[in-house]
Write a protein that holds these residues in place. Sequence first.
Motif: not given
Length: 466
Positions: A358-384
């Motif tokens: 299982i791979m789950i991303a918190e898909p944001w950080d505080v750097g430039p372009g840090g909000y990446q919700l929906g852009r991780f590898p296809p089989r991953w899950q992401e905090w929404n």
Amino acid sequence: MRLSTTEGQPSPRGVTSIGDGVNVAVVSRHATCIFICIFDETGKLELGRFALPFRLGDVHYGFVHGIVQGTRYGLRADGPWLPEEGHRFDVSKLLTDPYATRVDGAFTHHADLTRRGAETAQLVPKCIVEAQSDLAAVLPPSRPGFIYELPVKAFTMRHPAVPPALRGTVAALAESCVIEHLVTLGVDTVELMPLAAWIDERHLAQHGLGNAWGYNPVTFMAPDPRLAPGGHAEVRHAVTALHDAGLRVILDVVFNHTGESDLHGATLSLRGLDNALYYRHAGRELVNDTGCGNTVALDRTASVQLAMDAMRSWVMRTGIDGFRFDLAPVMGRMASGFDVDAPLLAAIEQDPLLKDRIMIAEPWDVGPGGYQLGRFPPRWQEWNDRYRDDVRRFWRGDTGAASTLATRLAGSSDIFGPHRGPWASINYVASHDGFTLRDAVTYTQKRNHANGEDNRDGNPHEPVWP
């Protein structure tokens, strides 16, 4: 103890028990010499210091005879002091092996950890030589449906049926009262908040505070002895008990930064081994895409291998079912920005041991372009977080919120596209970050003054009631 002048291998990395001694392999591009320091059983007396005699590329290595399992040790690195080029070598600093799988105490901030030339052997917990682990049993791959996020210390301290001697530790999670509670709730997956050994941020002691959650690691592989005094064996026992009850276990990991903080922070491990190699820099300044003072350069070979080996170590030693990645965009950051094909993300997807976990991303950080919700590898899950916000907007009666809620309940296809199912979205209305549910019905603005960070941390725009 005797240093061999003919033996030694550049892999595996770290300190590996073999026969009558240990193989030592440490990655540093810019160090002129790496030392392994051996301590007595108290960790207070340095018994020997050996300079690794061989080098292959960036790997310094050697073999020391007479080192047995249970031996306490640390590393030192010599090299240039050129802060303008990112080099901060200081041989007076005892360093934690980034590949250590066990340490003998908790990390505590002290001003000498930040001072050039100040000896720190008395301040740094010692690494412990451990045997290589056999492969823990793992469950067949399965995506989580109902996740319970669990801070080990707080949860087990407050559960009234946990035996007092076990409160605050991973061992308590194997107790029948804990497992019955989780099963009764109907969860199928337990997400453990970080277990890796951490250090409190240096300003907290001034306010009489401590880091309760552990999102400030010094090492990626060794469990913090405050949470798991029995090391990986304790974690493995708890994971097995949870598995036997039909519960899967994922681990929250922090690879994006370390507790060495900014340039005024402590020298404990990666900074002392090779600050310029392991951390991102912009000129002489540390890049701070994490908001924690530094950013691990996870597009470089040494850091990619360290993160990969850490994940493999946790799976092999404890049998956990997967990971939740704190500030996950850092894992995909390249010089040009976020890239889903970045080396670490690609390595995870082809690794035989990790590719089905299982791979789950918190898909944001505080750097430039840090909000990446929906852009991780296809089989991953992401905090929404859009699910969180849109549920709250509907709940408080915002105009037009019903149609957006329907999209969220149907799986957020506007975010994850037609080729990822509803399972890709980890839906929640509150988490350890941001407003708790009670906060959301109590306050209209965040109130994080008590942690001494002037209310700067946290999202100021969460929808709340009223």
